[in-house]
Design a protein around this motif. Structure first.
Motif, mmCIF file in Angstrom:
data_model
loop_
_atom_site.group_PDB
_atom_site.id
_atom_site.type_symbol
_atom_site.label_atom_id
_atom_site.label_comp_id
_atom_site.label_asym_id
_atom_site.label_seq_id
_atom_site.Cartn_x
_atom_site.Cartn_y
_atom_site.Cartn_z
ATOM 1 N N GLN A 155 0.881 -1.174 0.000
ATOM 2 C CA GLN A 155 0.000 0.000 0.000
ATOM 3 C C GLN A 155 0.919 1.225 0.000
ATOM 4 O OE1 GLN A 155 -2.001 1.116 3.626
ATOM 5 N NE2 GLN A 155 -3.802 1.899 2.556
ATOM 6 N N GLN B 15 -0.920 5.580 2.589
ATOM 7 C CA GLN B 15 -1.828 5.116 3.625
ATOM 8 C C GLN B 15 -3.122 5.928 3.591
ATOM 9 O OE1 GLN B 15 1.933 4.929 4.695
ATOM 10 N NE2 GLN B 15 1.269 3.161 3.489
ATOM 11 N N LEU B 16 -4.037 5.442 2.756
ATOM 12 C CA LEU B 16 -5.290 6.171 2.531
ATOM 13 C C LEU B 16 -6.430 5.649 3.385
ATOM 14 C CD1 LEU B 16 -5.097 6.544 -1.360
ATOM 15 C CD2 LEU B 16 -4.319 8.162 0.393
ATOM 16 N N GLY B 17 -6.114 4.836 4.375
ATOM 17 C CA GLY B 17 -7.141 4.336 5.279
ATOM 18 C C GLY B 17 -7.190 2.825 5.347
ATOM 19 N N THR B 18 -7.880 2.326 6.367
ATOM 20 C CA THR B 18 -7.918 0.875 6.604
ATOM 21 C C THR B 18 -8.662 0.142 5.484
ATOM 22 O OG1 THR B 18 -9.811 1.303 8.067
ATOM 23 C CG2 THR B 18 -7.681 0.965 9.123
ATOM 24 N N ASP C 218 -0.291 -3.937 14.736
ATOM 25 C CA ASP C 218 0.161 -3.245 15.949
ATOM 26 C C ASP C 218 -0.732 -3.539 17.156
ATOM 27 O OD1 ASP C 218 -2.055 -1.877 15.095
ATOM 28 O OD2 ASP C 218 -1.113 0.102 15.033
ATOM 29 N N LEU D 220 -11.489 6.183 19.404
ATOM 30 C CA LEU D 220 -11.815 4.909 18.751
ATOM 31 C C LEU D 220 -13.157 4.971 18.030
ATOM 32 C CD1 LEU D 220 -10.536 2.809 21.736
ATOM 33 C CD2 LEU D 220 -9.483 2.903 19.473
ATOM 34 N N GLY D 221 -13.363 4.026 17.109
ATOM 35 C CA GLY D 221 -14.632 3.931 16.387
ATOM 36 C C GLY D 221 -15.717 3.394 17.322
ATOM 37 N N GLU E 232 -16.491 6.666 13.307
ATOM 38 C CA GLU E 232 -15.191 7.071 13.847
ATOM 39 C C GLU E 232 -15.381 8.288 14.754
ATOM 40 O OE1 GLU E 232 -12.227 5.314 13.410
ATOM 41 O OE2 GLU E 232 -13.807 3.983 12.707
ATOM 42 N N ASN F 65 -14.989 -0.315 18.446
ATOM 43 C CA ASN F 65 -14.491 -1.256 17.453
ATOM 44 C C ASN F 65 -13.019 -1.542 17.737
ATOM 45 O OD1 ASN F 65 -13.871 -2.607 15.033
ATOM 46 N ND2 ASN F 65 -13.436 -0.682 13.963
ATOM 47 N N THR F 66 -12.690 -2.815 17.956
ATOM 48 C CA THR F 66 -11.273 -3.152 18.183
ATOM 49 C C THR F 66 -10.516 -3.145 16.863
ATOM 50 O OG1 THR F 66 -11.627 -5.508 17.817
ATOM 51 C CG2 THR F 66 -11.916 -4.688 20.089
ATOM 52 N N TYR G 64 -12.446 4.298 4.983
ATOM 53 C CA TYR G 64 -12.592 3.559 6.241
ATOM 54 C C TYR G 64 -13.090 2.145 5.990
ATOM 55 C CZ TYR G 64 -12.955 8.089 8.855
ATOM 56 O OH TYR G 64 -12.748 9.317 9.423
ATOM 57 N N THR H 9 -14.317 0.513 8.292
ATOM 58 C CA THR H 9 -15.484 0.463 9.187
ATOM 59 C C THR H 9 -16.788 0.825 8.467
ATOM 60 O OG1 THR H 9 -14.729 2.649 9.850
ATOM 61 C CG2 THR H 9 -14.270 0.842 11.345
HETATM 62 C C1 UD1 Z 1 -9.136 2.057 13.527
HETATM 63 C C2 UD1 Z 1 -10.637 1.921 13.255
HETATM 64 C C3 UD1 Z 1 -11.403 2.247 14.533
HETATM 65 C C4 UD1 Z 1 -10.952 1.377 15.655
HETATM 66 C C5 UD1 Z 1 -9.449 1.485 15.837
HETATM 67 C C6 UD1 Z 1 -8.979 0.467 16.833
HETATM 68 C C7 UD1 Z 1 -11.017 2.522 10.922
HETATM 69 C C8 UD1 Z 1 -11.429 3.560 9.979
HETATM 70 N N1 UD1 Z 1 -11.008 2.829 12.197
HETATM 71 O O1 UD1 Z 1 -8.891 3.408 13.752
HETATM 72 O O2 UD1 Z 1 -12.788 2.069 14.316
HETATM 73 O O3 UD1 Z 1 -11.602 1.738 16.855
HETATM 74 O O4 UD1 Z 1 -8.762 1.232 14.610
HETATM 75 O O5 UD1 Z 1 -7.629 0.668 17.102
HETATM 76 O O6 UD1 Z 1 -10.691 1.402 10.515
HETATM 77 N N2 UD1 Z 1 -3.325 0.940 8.340
HETATM 78 C C9 UD1 Z 1 -2.822 0.620 7.111
HETATM 79 N N3 UD1 Z 1 -3.030 1.469 6.071
HETATM 80 C C10 UD1 Z 1 -3.769 2.609 6.203
HETATM 81 C C11 UD1 Z 1 -4.277 2.909 7.462
HETATM 82 C C12 UD1 Z 1 -4.058 2.063 8.510
HETATM 83 O O7 UD1 Z 1 -2.159 -0.394 6.957
HETATM 84 O O8 UD1 Z 1 -3.913 3.293 5.216
HETATM 85 C C13 UD1 Z 1 -3.082 0.027 9.461
HETATM 86 C C14 UD1 Z 1 -2.255 0.678 10.546
HETATM 87 O O9 UD1 Z 1 -0.899 0.447 10.338
HETATM 88 C C15 UD1 Z 1 -2.781 -0.003 11.795
HETATM 89 C C16 UD1 Z 1 -4.220 -0.323 11.469
HETATM 90 O O10 UD1 Z 1 -4.310 -0.292 10.060
HETATM 91 O O11 UD1 Z 1 -2.128 -1.227 12.030
HETATM 92 C C17 UD1 Z 1 -5.189 0.666 12.069
HETATM 93 O O12 UD1 Z 1 -4.905 1.953 11.618
HETATM 94 P P1 UD1 Z 1 -5.052 3.217 12.540
HETATM 95 O O13 UD1 Z 1 -4.604 4.386 11.790
HETATM 96 O O14 UD1 Z 1 -4.434 2.959 13.858
HETATM 97 O O15 UD1 Z 1 -6.638 3.265 12.694
HETATM 98 P P2 UD1 Z 1 -7.431 4.130 13.729
HETATM 99 O O16 UD1 Z 1 -7.631 5.453 13.161
HETATM 100 O O17 UD1 Z 1 -6.841 3.999 15.053
#
Ligand code: UD1
Ligand code: MG
Length: 458
Positions: free
Chosen positions: A74, A77-80, A106, A140-141, A156, A171-172, A199, A201
């Motif tokens: 990726q 990093q445009l979001g989960t 993590d 957290l979400g 979120e 949300n974990t 997201y 989520t």
């Molecule tokens: C995310 C959740 C949130 C939840 C929280 C728990 C979403 C939108 N939100 O938020 O609901 O309560 O985790 O900790 O999913 N990552 C990538 N690429 C990306 C973005 C993130 O690989 O573009 C990975 C990060 O490295 C990390 C994980 O995804 O391991 C979560 O990303 P993080 O930015 O911590 O999400 P939160 O905003 O904390």
């Protein structure tokens, strides 16, 4: 079960204040990603995918021996949701029962039994979310439920209304999602939200709107299992938690720990019965402690086997060694790789050993270096004895028979053999073989000067 696992690990982890990618930071000697992988491997999955971005090469290199992993890149990093999208091309979404378990690289302390329960509780058409009810949901979400208690969305914090912010169920991040539906949902994700991110989520609201998809939540009791790491303080806290879990397991197995809060296990430890461990002991790699073994304070043991009833006294460092039954080592001994101490041997303070087989009942009680040697049984190595194994270019071996006595402050210049029952006079520099039952005296003869006048100050 038809399950693929996607581990998200592309984030930089800015708050770690480090050049090391976040998921490579260690807990109990293993990287956070390593811990997540270990838990993932215990599930019956078809394929594990890891999404990497920041420091991806470093991460891939670290896991280069694990040939079974599928890496997805990726770049931004445009979001989960965007992160999971990167893994989708290598997931077979045409299989109707295929599901995807999403994990975060993590979040290191999730038990595989928890993940397994989450996967088991849903069917091929269920989206299952691991949630937590917490007094402190900040950042957290939030899990949004309707009047009937059914989950309708995850919102979120940055997008949440004041009312939604009051929700304590969060949300974990750990979810199981039907693969084909996930694929469709991801393709329709937008990024029109407070963070401008795609997201993951958001698929929950899509699932709620899909009459063919159920949503279930499993609420976890132990917060530590779903705790993520964003900075060094959280890393340190989870390290202690991890070590406390280890300590509890040892106590349960009957090990006596002088203080369960002062032990560190950075690998795997096996223990026999009636093992005692004093404070600040560190165990690295694979360590096994036999029955009745006693470990003193401030001892570090790495990749070693300690046999029954051996005693390791305080301040001793043991690496890559086998310590025989009833042996006594330390205090302050340094036992280096390739050392095999046989039964009832004794290695005392400030003795260093390396690549040596040290026979039954033999002793080196103080201040010695024993390297590249085979030492027989019932040998006594006097204080200050040095095995000169290195000529500056090559290493050479010393062979010492049974019942040999090496007097204090002797130098054994290898290659050299001392046959059975030989005796080396103190202060000798031995560079020729000594036949059995011989005394070797290899030092300048003492000369006494009668009437010697000491120098006086001018
Ligand atoms: C995310 C959740 C949130 C939840 C929280 C728990 C979403 C939108 N939100 O938020 O609901 O309560 O985790 O900790 O999913 N990552 C990538 N690429 C990306 C973005 C993130 O690989 O573009 C990975 C990060 O490295 C990390 C994980 O995804 O391991 C979560 O990303 P993080 O930015 O911590 O999400 P939160 O905003 O904390
Ligand atoms: Mg996070």
């Amino acid at each position: 079960m038809n399950l693929d696992i996607v581990i998200l690990a592309a984030g930089k982890g800015t708050r770690m204040n480090s050049n090391i990618p976040k998921v490579l930071h260690r807990i109990g000697g293993d990287s956070m990603l390593g811990h997540v992988l270990s838990a993932a491997r215990k599930l019956e999955s078809k394929q594990i995918h890891i999404v990497v971005g920041y420091g991806s090469q470093q991460i891939i290199d670290e896991f280069s021996v694990d040939k079974d992993l599928q890496w997805a890149q990726q770049d931004k990093q445009l979001g989960t949701g965007h992160a999971v999208m990167q893994a989708m091309p290598s997931i077979n979404t045409t299989e109707p029962d295929k599901r995807v378990l999403v994990l975060y690289g993590d979040v290191p302390l999730t038990n595989s039994s928890t993940l397994s329960k989450l996967v088991q509780q849903g069917s091929a058409n269920t989206l299952s979310i691991l949630t937590l009810v917490t007094a402190n949901p900040a950042g957290l979400g939030r899990i949004v439920r309707d009047d009937l208690g059914e989950i309708t969305a995850i919102v979120e914090e940055k997008d949440a209304s004041e009312e939604q912010k009051q929700i304590k169920e969060i949300n974990t991040g750990i979810m199981v999602i039907p693969a084909a539906k996930l694929n469709t949902w991801l393709n329709s994700l937008g990024n029109d939200n407070a963070q401008g991110e795609y997201y993951l989520t958001d698929v929950v609201a899509m699932a709620a709107a899909d009459s063919d998809c159920a949503i279930s939540a499993m609420v976890i009791d132990d917060e530590n299992e779903v705790q993520g790491v964003n900075d060094k303080a959280q890393l340190a806290r989870l390290e202690r938690q991890f070590q406390m879990n280890n300590a509890e397991q040892l106590l349960k197995a009957g090990v006596l720990l002088r203080d369960p809060s002062r032990i560190d296990i950075r690998g795997e430890i096996e223990t026999g019965s009636d093992v005692e461990i004093d404070i600040n002991a560190i165990f690295e790699g694979k360590v096994s402690l036999g029955n009745g073994v006693k470990i003193g304070a401030n001892v570090v043991i790495k990749d070693s086997k300690i046999a029954d009833n051996a005693i390791i006294l305080p301040g001793t460092n043991i690496d890559g060694a086998e310590i025989g039954a009833g042996a006594s080592v330390g205090p302050y001994a340094r036992i280096r790789p390739g050392t095999v101490l046989k039964e009832n041997t004794k290695i005392g303070n400030f003795v260093e050993t390396k690549n040596v087989i040290f026979g039954k009942g033999s002793k080196a009680n103080h201040l010695a270096y024993i390297g590249d040697a085979e030492v027989g049984e019932n040998v006594n190595i006097g204080a200050g004895t040095i095995f000169c194994n290195y000529d500056g270019v090559n290493k050479h071996k010393s062979i010492i028979g049974n019942n040999v006595f090496v007097g204090s402050n002797s130098v054994l210049v290898a290659p050299v053999n001392l046959a059975d029952n030989t005796f080396v006079a103190a202060g000798s520099s031995v560079n020729r073989d000594v036949p059995s039952d011989n005394l070797a005296v290899a030092r300048a003869k003492q000369r006494n000067v009668p009437g010697w006048k000491r120098p006086i100050k001018k």
